[in-house]
Design an enzyme around this catalytic site. Structure first.
Site, short mmCIF file in Angstrom:
data_model
loop_
_atom_site.label_atom_id
_atom_site.label_comp_id
_atom_site.label_asym_id
_atom_site.label_seq_id
_atom_site.Cartn_x
_atom_site.Cartn_y
_atom_site.Cartn_z
N CYS A 44 4.28 -87.75 1.62
CA CYS A 44 5.67 -87.52 1.97
C CYS A 44 6.53 -88.51 1.19
O CYS A 44 6.04 -89.55 0.75
CB CYS A 44 5.92 -87.76 3.45
SG CYS A 44 4.95 -86.68 4.51
N GLY A 70 5.93 -84.17 -1.88
CA GLY A 70 5.78 -83.15 -0.85
C GLY A 70 6.71 -81.99 -1.09
O GLY A 70 7.91 -82.21 -1.29
N ASN A 144 6.54 -91.64 6.31
CA ASN A 144 5.52 -91.36 5.31
C ASN A 144 4.25 -92.12 5.70
O ASN A 144 4.30 -93.33 5.85
CB ASN A 144 6.02 -91.81 3.93
CG ASN A 144 4.96 -91.75 2.84
OD1 ASN A 144 5.01 -92.51 1.89
ND2 ASN A 144 3.99 -90.86 2.97
N GLY A 145 3.14 -91.39 5.83
CA GLY A 145 1.87 -92.04 6.19
C GLY A 145 1.24 -91.32 7.36
O GLY A 145 1.66 -90.23 7.74
N CYS A 283 -2.27 -98.61 -0.72
CA CYS A 283 -3.07 -97.48 -1.19
C CYS A 283 -3.18 -97.48 -2.72
O CYS A 283 -2.20 -97.25 -3.42
CB CYS A 283 -2.42 -96.17 -0.74
SG CYS A 283 -3.19 -94.72 -1.44
N TYR A 289 -2.65 -91.63 -8.82
CA TYR A 289 -2.24 -90.23 -8.85
C TYR A 289 -0.86 -89.95 -8.27
O TYR A 289 -0.05 -89.26 -8.89
CB TYR A 289 -3.29 -89.40 -8.10
CG TYR A 289 -2.92 -87.95 -7.89
CD1 TYR A 289 -2.96 -87.04 -8.94
CD2 TYR A 289 -2.52 -87.48 -6.64
CE1 TYR A 289 -2.61 -85.71 -8.75
CE2 TYR A 289 -2.18 -86.15 -6.44
CZ TYR A 289 -2.23 -85.28 -7.49
OH TYR A 289 -1.89 -83.97 -7.30
N CYS A 429 -9.48 -89.70 3.40
CA CYS A 429 -8.40 -90.63 3.72
C CYS A 429 -7.87 -90.33 5.11
O CYS A 429 -7.69 -89.17 5.47
CB CYS A 429 -7.28 -90.49 2.69
SG CYS A 429 -5.87 -91.54 3.08
N CYS A 481 -6.19 -100.91 -0.43
CA CYS A 481 -7.14 -100.04 0.26
C CYS A 481 -7.88 -99.25 -0.82
O CYS A 481 -7.26 -98.68 -1.73
CB CYS A 481 -6.40 -99.07 1.18
SG CYS A 481 -7.51 -97.81 1.89
N CYS A 484 -11.33 -94.53 0.03
CA CYS A 484 -11.84 -93.23 -0.42
C CYS A 484 -12.89 -93.40 -1.51
O CYS A 484 -13.63 -92.46 -1.81
CB CYS A 484 -10.70 -92.30 -0.85
SG CYS A 484 -9.49 -93.05 -1.89
S1 SF4 Z 1 -8.31 -94.03 1.65
FE1 SF4 Z 1 -7.75 -93.77 -0.52
S2 SF4 Z 1 -5.99 -92.41 -0.53
FE2 SF4 Z 1 -6.21 -93.20 1.56
S3 SF4 Z 1 -4.92 -95.02 1.68
FE3 SF4 Z 1 -6.95 -95.73 1.12
S4 SF4 Z 1 -6.93 -95.73 -1.14
FE4 SF4 Z 1 -5.20 -94.49 -0.47
#
Ligand code: SF4
Length: 506
Positions: A44, A70, A144-145, A283, A289, A429, A481, A484
């Site tokens: 978003c 989005g 957003n999130g 993230c 991306y 995710c 993070c 994934c």
């Molecule tokens: S899991 Fe991947 S897509 Fe989700 S917040 Fe963490 S790094 Fe980003």
């Protein structure tokens, strides 16, 4: 197209805080998306404006710049000190907000939202901003999130008598504010944000104030910009990505910090840390991306990160070839870095049709196979007889990658080497990116060699995790993070069935 009007003079059903859903004859009929099911969807985008005579139009322009985050629905709420109006609809920002619609949104303050649904269903009711009458007054919120303790908090609130009008995360935050025992609104917001866990960058508006906040780990980006006014107070702007500031001619000032709550009133901007001591986990996939390369997020230009990912990929897994070809659009910047580092010429060997995706209605199953060919077409004279390095940003189920490899080979390429500008995606995710379940992620279930065979490439290599972290940090000292790619989630409350170790030998 149907739009939802709330608090808009002349069209609102004031008997319901959710407003009346009324047809808007000036907007064309909404069209279906082309869904190939093998891409990660954007999350978003949010924007907020304080202190501008045409705040709705500024919010519209901000959302226009954030449309890549989005495309399912969009909304704008405005306030003029007395009233709070809200209009939202399904579709693209430019389809919903015609001149006629924008004129129904008066005020010097606005918040806006563009959405790809990650929780809640896709109905117009769950489009944002959400406008709720609470014990603390009328509040509009855009988010957003993704919250990960949604069920627990919702159950507790329902036991306390809360009645939910939507299934959206944002309403949880508003209900927490409404049920807070804190004396002031700003204390109630801080109190509420401390009770939710997960990813949120939010903008909120009352009749006379704007608030902006990020979760304590800083998962999603949110920046502050300023438009300097000669004859009055500056206009303050918040946006998910700094590319929105460029269109608004706002200067980037700084990011909202993880765990920070910012308030803007007629008297200016104030801030407080509502949470401290939580490790940052922004993230990293925003750099890979989601975000636009012309945006600066988490203190670093996305273009710089992607260029470095391409360079690092070339250093880690270079292969002799004649041409470097990006999978457009998100693979372009990494491919430029790869080409520069390797000395192999960069060519646009695949052309993307930018008009497909929103406007194509899939009439029948048999047309689905056209999916990739509708979006991408090879440039035969650049590929014929060549050893091609294809650069892409991810392999999800593998079916799209296989179609692209086949397409390039079908255009006469002698060899096709696929390089991916991030590590294998092995875990879903829970923080706002719409990934398939673990059993559908090819890298969670197959080795790299098995994936290579499946997608029919001559060679396949991914960027290492170290290489990705180095590319995205750039000395800024950010912590990311990477769940994934690793299965190591920075929060509790995720679905444990989903995070069993990957079977892939990556
Ligand atoms: S899991 Fe991947 S897509 Fe989700 S917040 Fe963490 S790094 Fe980003």
């Amino acid at each position: 197209m149907r739009l939802l009007f709330q608090g808009v003079d002349g069209v609102t059903d004031h008997s319901s805080e959710l407003g009346a859903t009324v047809p808007c004859p000036s907007v064309p009929q909404s069209l279906e998306y082309l869904a190939d099911g093998d891409v990660l969807h954007e999350e978003c985008g949010v924007v907020a404006i304080h202190g501008h005579p045409d705040a709705a139009r500024m919010a519209y322009l901000g959302l226009y710049a954030l449309q890549h985050r989005g495309q399912e629905s969009a909304g704008i709420a405005t306030a003029d000190g007395q009233h709070l109006a809200n209009i939202k609809g399904m579709g693209l920002v430019s389809e919903i907000f015609t001149d006629e619609v924008l004129q129904k949104l008066p005020g010097q303050m606005a918040i806006g939202h563009t959405r790809y649904s990650t929780t809640g269903d896709s109905a117009l009711l769950n489009a944002q901003p959400i406008r709720v009458e609470s014990t603390k007054g009328l509040i509009a919120i855009a988010h957003n999130g993704n919250l990960v303790n949604l069920g627990t908090v919702r159950a507790r609130l329902e036991r306390d008598g809360a009645y939910f009008q939507t299934t959206s995360d944002s309403e949880i935050i508003v209900q927490l504010i409404a049920h807070s025992r804190a004396g002031s609104l700003v204390d109630a917001i801080a109190d509420s944000l401390r009770q939710v866990e997960g990813a949120f960058s939010i903008v909120m508006m009352t009749r006379d104030r704007i608030f902006a906040a990020r979760d304590p780990r800083g998962f999603r980006p949110l920046s502050i910009g300023r438009i300097r006014n000669q004859d009055g107070p500056d206009t303050i702007v918040f946006a998910s990505e700094s590319c929105a500031f460029d269109l608004l001619r706002a200067e980037y000032e700084r990011d909202v910090l993880p765990g920070e709550l910012v308030m803007v009133t007629e008297d200016g901007m104030t801030s407080r840390q509502y949470a401290t001591g939580v490790p940052q986990s922004s993230c990293i996939f925003e750099h890979v991306y989601f975000a636009r390369p012309d945006s600066r997020i988490f203190g670093r230009w996305v273009q710089q990160s992607r260029d470095e990912m391409g360079r690092q990929l070339s250093r880690e897994s270079g292969v002799p070839a004649d041409v470097v070809v990006p999978v457009p659009d998100s693979g372009v910047t990494a491919a430029l870095g790869y080409a520069d580092e390797s000395g192999i010429p960069f060519r646009f060997g695949l052309i993307r049709n930018h008009y497909v995706g929103r406007t194509f209605i899939e009439p029948e199953q048999r047309v689905r196979d056209f999916g990739v060919r509708l979006k991408l077409n090879p440039v035969r004279n650049l590929l014929e007889g060549k050893r091609v390095i294809l650069i892409d940003d991810s392999i999800i189920r593998g079916t799209t990658s296989r179609k692209i490899v086949r397409m390039v080979r079908g255009a006469g390429a002698k060899e096709v080497h696929l390089r991916i500008s991030c590590p294998p995606t092995i875990s879903p995710c829970f923080y706002g990116v719409d990934t398939p379940r673990k059993q559908e992620l090819i890298a969670a279930n197959q080795s790299i060699e098995e994936i290579r065979k499946f997608i029919e490439a001559d060679t396949l290599a991914y960027l290492s995790l170290d290489g990705l972290l180095k590319s995205c940090d750039g000395g800024e000292g950010n912590a990311f993070c990477t769940a994934c790619y690793t299965g190591n989630y920075p929060t509790a409350w995720v679905d444990v069935d989903e995070i069993l170790p990957a079977t892939a030998t990556a």
